[in-house]
Motif scaffolding. Structure first.
Motif, mmCIF file in Angstrom:
data_model
loop_
_atom_site.group_PDB
_atom_site.id
_atom_site.type_symbol
_atom_site.label_atom_id
_atom_site.label_comp_id
_atom_site.label_asym_id
_atom_site.label_seq_id
_atom_site.Cartn_x
_atom_site.Cartn_y
_atom_site.Cartn_z
ATOM 1 N N ARG A 1 7.921 67.819 -120.429
ATOM 2 C CA ARG A 1 8.515 66.624 -121.024
ATOM 3 C C ARG A 1 9.387 65.902 -119.995
ATOM 4 N NH1 ARG A 1 12.395 66.361 -126.232
ATOM 5 N NH2 ARG A 1 12.308 64.078 -126.356
ATOM 6 N N PHE A 2 9.427 64.590 -120.072
ATOM 7 C CA PHE A 2 10.185 63.735 -119.136
ATOM 8 C C PHE A 2 9.617 63.799 -117.721
ATOM 9 C CE2 PHE A 2 13.471 65.080 -122.315
ATOM 10 C CZ PHE A 2 13.512 63.877 -123.013
ATOM 11 N N VAL A 3 8.512 64.454 -117.551
ATOM 12 C CA VAL A 3 7.877 64.514 -116.237
ATOM 13 C C VAL A 3 6.448 63.979 -116.348
ATOM 14 C CG1 VAL A 3 7.019 66.037 -114.388
ATOM 15 C CG2 VAL A 3 9.274 66.463 -115.412
ATOM 16 N N GLU B 1 4.798 62.434 -118.620
ATOM 17 C CA GLU B 1 4.543 61.081 -119.104
ATOM 18 C C GLU B 1 4.770 60.039 -118.001
ATOM 19 O OE1 GLU B 1 6.626 63.457 -120.177
ATOM 20 O OE2 GLU B 1 8.164 62.654 -121.504
ATOM 21 N N PHE B 2 5.532 60.404 -117.015
ATOM 22 C CA PHE B 2 5.805 59.448 -115.929
ATOM 23 C C PHE B 2 4.874 59.632 -114.728
ATOM 24 C CE2 PHE B 2 9.627 59.649 -118.525
ATOM 25 C CZ PHE B 2 9.937 58.302 -118.677
ATOM 26 N N HIS C 1 19.330 60.342 -108.374
ATOM 27 C CA HIS C 1 20.167 61.500 -108.677
ATOM 28 C C HIS C 1 21.582 61.377 -108.130
ATOM 29 C CE1 HIS C 1 16.292 63.857 -109.696
ATOM 30 N NE2 HIS C 1 16.774 63.195 -110.744
ATOM 31 N N THR D 1 23.505 59.634 -110.779
ATOM 32 C CA THR D 1 24.012 60.372 -111.947
ATOM 33 C C THR D 1 25.480 60.701 -111.738
ATOM 34 O OG1 THR D 1 23.362 62.517 -111.042
ATOM 35 C CG2 THR D 1 21.807 61.456 -112.541
ATOM 36 N N VAL D 2 25.891 60.860 -110.480
ATOM 37 C CA VAL D 2 27.282 61.184 -110.178
ATOM 38 C C VAL D 2 28.107 59.924 -109.960
ATOM 39 C CG1 VAL D 2 28.818 62.355 -108.537
ATOM 40 C CG2 VAL D 2 26.649 63.431 -109.234
ATOM 41 N N LEU E 1 5.761 56.906 -111.652
ATOM 42 C CA LEU E 1 5.840 55.687 -112.465
ATOM 43 C C LEU E 1 7.231 55.067 -112.401
ATOM 44 C CD1 LEU E 1 3.802 56.212 -115.770
ATOM 45 C CD2 LEU E 1 3.321 54.656 -113.856
ATOM 46 N N GLN F 1 7.603 51.315 -111.355
ATOM 47 C CA GLN F 1 8.309 50.382 -112.239
ATOM 48 C C GLN F 1 9.474 49.706 -111.509
ATOM 49 O OE1 GLN F 1 10.016 52.064 -115.817
ATOM 50 N NE2 GLN F 1 10.729 50.063 -116.560
ATOM 51 N N TYR G 1 16.384 54.064 -114.352
ATOM 52 C CA TYR G 1 16.447 55.502 -114.651
ATOM 53 C C TYR G 1 17.524 55.778 -115.691
ATOM 54 C CZ TYR G 1 15.839 60.412 -113.031
ATOM 55 O OH TYR G 1 15.552 61.743 -112.905
ATOM 56 N N ALA G 2 17.656 54.858 -116.652
ATOM 57 C CA ALA G 2 18.759 54.970 -117.609
ATOM 58 C C ALA G 2 18.691 56.245 -118.441
ATOM 59 C CB ALA G 2 18.777 53.743 -118.521
ATOM 60 N N ARG G 3 17.516 56.874 -118.541
ATOM 61 C CA ARG G 3 17.439 58.111 -119.336
ATOM 62 C C ARG G 3 18.271 59.218 -118.705
ATOM 63 N NH1 ARG G 3 12.577 57.944 -116.451
ATOM 64 N NH2 ARG G 3 11.858 59.887 -115.491
ATOM 65 N N VAL G 4 18.563 59.087 -117.422
ATOM 66 C CA VAL G 4 19.306 60.136 -116.719
ATOM 67 C C VAL G 4 20.608 59.601 -116.118
ATOM 68 C CG1 VAL G 4 19.241 61.571 -114.639
ATOM 69 C CG2 VAL G 4 17.294 61.613 -116.218
ATOM 70 N N ASN H 1 29.119 60.294 -113.469
ATOM 71 C CA ASN H 1 29.676 61.496 -114.111
ATOM 72 C C ASN H 1 31.108 61.702 -113.633
ATOM 73 O OD1 ASN H 1 30.474 64.134 -114.714
ATOM 74 N ND2 ASN H 1 28.365 64.890 -114.676
#
Ligand code: SF4
Ligand code: SF4
Ligand code: MG
Ligand code: MG
Ligand code: MG
Ligand code: MG
Ligand code: MG
Ligand code: MG
Ligand code: MG
Ligand code: MG
Ligand code: MG
Ligand code: MG
Lengths: 90, 356, 375, 356, 375, 90
Positions: free
Chosen positions: C2-4, C6-7, C196, C199-200, C225, C229, C249-252, C258
């Motif tokens: 999942r989350f991999v 599909e992209f 990544h 994310t921080v 993807l 995108q 990458y708003a899902r992460v 952080n």
């Protein structure tokens, strides 16, 4: 180096609340969730794992939105191709 | 040629140069099954021992002795840990050599067993290892007919190293070998890849990763027999050990001077193997198996070969994973899940040492 | 996964590819830099360039922490590891990075113990298991990784471990991007922002790029993807005449990053006045060192290091590659003297290095690729 | 029977009991070639792998494959130091396996080579070892046809371990083997004994003893061929490696159920070997050779056998050292220089570990 | 070899054998004890008993220092060797001597480093080469060997070595002989005196044996003719009604011994009030320990040892064998439960032990021997 | 344990007067001669070697005397045997 992998939190370790058991495609590891202390992490949450730490929680709504956008493009494209084919056959 | 093509051409020429070991000392990479191993083997061993029987660097040498057609092979086993889910160094040592004979088209008959034991190694562990060698030999229908034992001081070994050499008889006429592969051939794999290497890595415990994974160690002689009976057009078989499927494909592409094009989607991988690989940033195509083989077969017999393999318990999840083309020669190309295409080269060093 | 998975969908990729082609103005050259080595790796590993029109070029940026580590720091690490009591740990990527006298593997072959770990926490475990050894963690990485190191040091301090320390080589992404932007020979149309790291640090730190340099930046995920995108989004900004920071990458990636991670870094580390980046030279305020209050965990203080600056090999053109001025194959030694087995520059070492990625995955031309399909 | 005879009888019965490894862990003695090695081999390896081909525990197994009569053998080499006067681990590994084939009556043909290298091992040393393997193989007329390389972490090996397995063809009709030995046979040795073991021990440097000694490592196939041509009544040959001549004699006496009586005066020993042995309190009869063999031959052909061996450069100093009798069965007796008689038993542990 | 081969001549042996037979009174039983294990070894190794008439019996005495070392001392040594910093050295003979929980080989298999050395000086060399280890020399032996240990300690002191010490187990021959003489169940006709011990202590210390116990003693060399000649000399004394100390081995043994060696022992070591001998129990003033002034080299002071007295296995009859009361084969476990591979008693360990010598070399009867000649 | 072997002194080491190179049947080793300091040791002397130390000097006159005694016995025996044989033959 910045390799990050999504995993699903299965449980928070009873004796070590900064550790969560996380599942990645059937593989399990204790992951440090100290960096998500403020947000809080629960079983069922998905997190991004980097060098043994959960760096962020995965926002399922955002993921869904992204997928919808992408699928939308895919769908539009398929329709287009289909239309193209049809026109050719004719 | 455009400038990029000129560069690529220059590189291919450089890669064909006689291999040379540049390091002054042996490093773990020399034992990983990738480029460094290949360089060491070609630059030092092949260079010194060169003869027509050794030259093909196949899994086993094909010999003719007194009218009999034999296959001869050897492997040393230094796996750590010695005991792991699904097996131990003992059945690995038997299956590994049985498989090298089997994939060479030979019927495995006789094994030798050489032990290098470290002072202090528990006799109970030795007994356990020897018992599983016995069971594996029985399962494969081979006999251990001669052996040797050495003991080294504490700190000069790692419990137990095992060497097996094997002799088999080649009943079938004609020659198998990477050199016989030609464009149009189909590429098959006998089942999901990478379980052994990942299992070993997890069994070391250092990664603290849990998974319901067991090694795929198994003797392939029965599967090979079924395959050969159904598909006489088999060109070459290799068990995908150190370096995994990708390394085998590269070896064959190089030896035959062909391009091997693989469909990433078609390569069977267990979810747990995939999960651990993603977590660790490695590619299952390069992870060792100990009971899986790659088969190159006449394209016309691909279906027959696949059906024969799937009819055997060890080949139930066999898959057609690719085709042989003529260009670019010596390279393995991967059609990715994503629909792109890329090279799938030999690794410089395996991230998983001491898997067998 | 999942989350991999599909992209990684090829159908969607083809659709997006068509959209991208449609957005490109014929005759115009587009050059986007993916800052992060993880992106470079994804691009080559999945053969993503097959989906791009000829006039869209991806330039591989300096965002591979392994690739920018200067030789002198490798030499320093080996110098520490040579002490008989030291057991050094580091990420696998580091093992093959050349110092002036060999890499970590060579050093081990000569007697040091430098072990690979998956997590800095594993170093801590090793320290607990080996009370008679000094365990030194060779820390590298951008802000993505620095919080993990910081958390590990905090844990070591809490446990009162006396045989654990960190050789800190953490670096920061913004000064590197700034250095690239200020380099005179560069012409870029936009940036694929590092997912990544973000994310921080979140997305705000990139705003100066849009604001001061007028370049669009899209923070991107690591699946193919995601990148495709992001390229689409960059082209759309260009088409629409915008220069903004967007978050693919708003899902992460939360827009604000952080804060817990940033606080952990701030607690344990502080800015270095300057730090050398391989190929880019000294960049001020571009790296982190341990704070005085964690001196007991600072390998740089606990052990002597030569600290000698080692000039890159003359043949090495990593700097140009890192700045995107040269394509990997344009370096004179690429693929002949410099290969993954015998790297001259660090870009050939890490699988995220532009040269290694191109050599391992992309070493053939588009025309031949088109033939190379299984079916 | 008098009380002493009753006790001795009880002992002989005890000695015929099924061997059992009493230790919980492997010790260096298990690798020394003496009683502990024998116990380990019989109690663990033979017990698990038991089959008629392994059972004789000869130097090589005699196989019949597809009509061809083959010999198969293996040995691992863990000698320390790797390089020593007169040789190195490389020629040792080739000669050792060539000899196991040769003394089994086979013409050595093909070798396998398995290397276990320790991280950090100098490539230059590896090249030197491989070069001397090449030279030794050439001298013995054998080809290395397949191989394997493993690398273990620093501290898990000792530079370089080599395993060789060998295949030879048995041209000669009839069977050689310890079981064919009978009273009246003569016992010969092909030259002075113990030089290899003493050379290795001195080469370690720990004893600070200097001597003009070189290892006797040599390939015996030529000597064997000359011998067999001259003396068809050869019963069994063994190369006297770990455990030396005394161990070989005991193995044969045990396997054939005969007494072997040896004349101590007749056993050729180089003065330096004797000197070092006296200084260290060891017996040259138990010291390893790597180019010497013990031959049991029909007593009527003793002179012919001796003459044939002496006619070959490697047998110039061959000697008739004893005779086979019927009583006491399974024992080796020594007529001492002093004119007395005593048992010459298997050693419990060799004082010289890691000689091969 | 000079001074060796001439004393192994079979012709001379036959002549001497005839002389010996002629000296024996028919019907009388002669029992001589060879005190020294070296003699036991020679007797069996050369098959010397073949030259003796049936009524001359050799009794194997307590003069094998390996055979008389009690289990508790082995345990103590292993206890010291288990310390990670300790590297222990000892003579090869010691490696297989059973302690209560295994021998030195077993101990090494479990992780200790106990290495064989040829000379105590080699231990010193090992100490110099391993400055980070504590090298302990497990010293055993009679007065023959004690001077070498003493000289080694003196050398270590001179060099100021700080990582070398001695676990001292030196014992003395005279108290042992005295214990034998005082044992009630013993009947001996004379002693073959230990040649090499006597190079140090000389011949005078034996005079009490002749004087107080009326038994002849001949100090003998170690070649078979030396022993045969000594038996001849003993029989001659008996025939002539004498009981004297004679020196058959005058080529090596000076009547007064080696005063330098005695002084070296005296400088470094002193008498222990008592010491346990395996099979013989505690014998007062029968062993040596390090003097206070060499405390820095005394492993017994430097390291803790359990010092537990371990009772010999019940089945073990070594005491009787050592006193010459039982022939080795008369012990109930001889050759079945107790073999050189699985020794129960120490007499089965050392090649100089009576049981091992008999098992290894003499395990068949005279009648069968007579058949067993090569020709 | 009390193993002692005769060897011939070849030289006294120049830099270490307490060490002598001693030859045993062609094999050489440095042997400590400190225990013979009083008597003195020279090349050509034979010494008894025990655990790396020379324990005593071998007295060649005594050795010769011992040999003569033994050979005398041997000779007498041979004569006797010879006489016996002769008497039988006759
Ligand atoms: S080819 Fe090598 S030297 Fe050239 S830029 Fe790439 S890594 Fe640097
Ligand atoms: S047989 Fe064993 S127990 Fe009995 S006396 Fe001999 S050594 Fe001691
Ligand atoms: Mg290489
Ligand atoms: Mg194979
Ligand atoms: Mg093989
Ligand atoms: Mg194999
Ligand atoms: Mg062997
Ligand atoms: Mg045993
Ligand atoms: Mg042999
Ligand atoms: Mg063999
Ligand atoms: Mg052999
Ligand atoms: Mg192999």
């Amino acid at each position: 180096m910045c390799l990050g992998i999504p995993g699903e939190v299965i449980e928070i370790l009873a004796d070590r609340p900064d550790l969560a058991r996380v599942d990645v495609s059937g593989v399990k590891r204790a992951i440090n969730i100290g960096l998500l202390a403020e947000e809080g992490v629960e079983p069922g949450d998905w997190v991004l794992i980097h060098v043994g730490f959960a760096l962020s929680k995965i926002d399922e709504a955002e993921a869904k939105a992204a997928m919808e956008f992408l699928e939308g493009i895919g769908k539009a494209y398929e329709d287009e191709i289909a239309a193209l084919r049809e026109s050719r056959i004719i | 040629m455009n400038p990029e093509e000129q560069v690529l051409d220059r590189i291919e020429r450089a890669r064909r140069r006689r291999p040379k070991v540049r390091e002054e000392r042996v490093t773990l990479a020399h034992g990983s099954g990738g480029k460094a191993t290949r360089t060491l083997v070609e630059a030092i061993f092949l260079e010194a021992f060169r003869n027509p029987l050794l030259e093909p660097l196949e899994d086993a040498a094909a010999l003719s002795v007194d009218g009999a057609r034999l296959a001869l092979t050897t492997d040393s086993f230094v796996v750590s840990p010695l005991f792991f889910p699904g097996g131990d160094i003992g059945d690995l040592a038997v299956n590994g050599t049985v498989n090298d004979l089997a994939v060479s088209g030979a019927r495995p008959l006789y094994l030798t067993a050489g032990f290098i034991l470290e002072e202090g190694f528990p006799i109970a562990d030795l007994t356990r290892i020897v018992d599983s060698m016995r069971a594996a030999a029985q399962a494969a229908g081979v006999s251990v007919v001669t052996g040797d034992t050495k003991v080294v001081q504490r700190g000069k070994g790692d419990g137990c190293y095992v060497n097996t050499a094997g002799v088999g008889v080649i009943d079938r006429p004609g020659r198998l070998g990477a050199a016989t592969v030609r464009p149009g051939d189909a590429v098959l794999v006998s089942g999901p890849v990478g379980a052994h290497g990942i299992t070993i890595m997890l069994a070391r415990g250092e990664l603290d990763i849990e998974a319901d994974l067991v090694s795929d160690t198994a003797p392939l002689h029965g599967l090979v027999a079924a395959l050969l009976a159904a598909a006489p057009g088999v060109r070459v078989m290799r068990d995908a050990t150190r370096g995994g499927v990708a390394t085998v494909l590269n070896e064959v592409a190089g030896a035959a001077g062909v391009a091997v094009v693989v469909d990433e989607r078609a390569v069977p991988v267990e979810p747990e193997v995939r999960g651990a690989s993603e977590l660790l940033g490695i590619d299952p195509l390069y992870v060792a198996c100990e009971g899986r083989m790659v088969v190159f077969v006449d394209g016309a017999e691909a279906d027959a070969a696949l059906a024969a393999m799937r009819g055997h318990p060890l080949g139930e999840r066999a898959a057609l994973i690719g085709r042989v083309k003529d260009d670019p020669p010596g390279l393995v190309l991967l059609n990715t899940v994503f629909g792109g295409t890329r090279i799938c080269d030999l690794l410089v060093g395996d991230p998983l040492p001491r898997i067998c | 996964m999942r989350f991999v998975d599909e992209f990684r969908n090829a159908e969607t990729a083809r659709a997006l590819s068509a959209k991208i082609a449609a957005l490109c103005e014929p005759g115009r050259e587009y050059k986007f830099m993916e800052v992060c080595g993880g992106h470079t790796h994804t691009i080559y590993k999945h053969g993503l360039e097959d989906y791009l029109p000829e006039n869209v070029t991806l330039v591989h940026g300096p965002g591979c922490p392994v690739c920018v580590i200067p030789m002198g720091r490798i030499d320093d690490a080996i110098h520490i590891a040579r002490r008989p009591e030291v057991l050094m740990t580091s990420f696998g990527d580091m093992m093959r990075v050349p110092g002036s006298g060999g890499n970590f593997f060579d050093s081990n072959a000569e007697g040091t113990s430098i072990r690979m770990v998956y997590s800095p926490l594993d170093s801590l475990k090793i320290a607990r298991q080996n009370p008679d050894r000094q365990v030194v963690f060779m820390a590298i990485g951008f802000e993505t990784t620095a919080p993990s190191t910081a958390m590990t040091v905090l844990r070591a301090a809490k446990e009162g471990l006396e045989n654990f320390s960190v050789f800190c080589n953490h670096i920061m992404i913004i000064p590197a991007i700034k250095a690239i932007l200020d380099s005179p020979d560069l012409r870029l149309d936009g940036f694929i922002g590092p997912g990544h790291v973000s994310t921080v640090i979140g997305c705000r730190p990139y705003e100066f790029i849009a604001r001061d340099y007028g370049k669009p930046l899209v923070v991107a995920g690591f699946e193919p993807l995601d990148i495709l995108q992001s390229i689409y989004m960059l082209l759309l900004q260009l088409r629409e005449g915008r220069a903004e920071v967007e978050n693919q990458y708003a899902r992460v990636v939360p827009w604000d990053g952080n804060p817990t991670a940033l606080r952990a870094i701030g607690e344990v580390m502080e800015l270095r006045p300057y730090f050398e980046w391989r190929g880019l030279g000294f960049i001020s305020h571009s790296a982190l060192r341990m704070r005085q209050r964690y001196a007991a965990f600072d390998a740089e203080l606990l052990f002597e290091t030569p600290g000698v600056r080692v000039a890159d090999p003359k043949a090495c053109q990593c700097g140009e590659v890192l700045k995107g001025v040269l394509k990997p194959w344009e370096c004179k030694v690429f693929g002949t003297a410099c290969t993954p087995e015998t790297p001259i520059g660090t870009c050939m070492v890490s699988p995220e290095g532009a040269c290694a990625a191109y050599y391992n995955f992309g070493r053939f031309t588009r025309t031949r690729v088109r033939e190379a399909s299984v079916t």
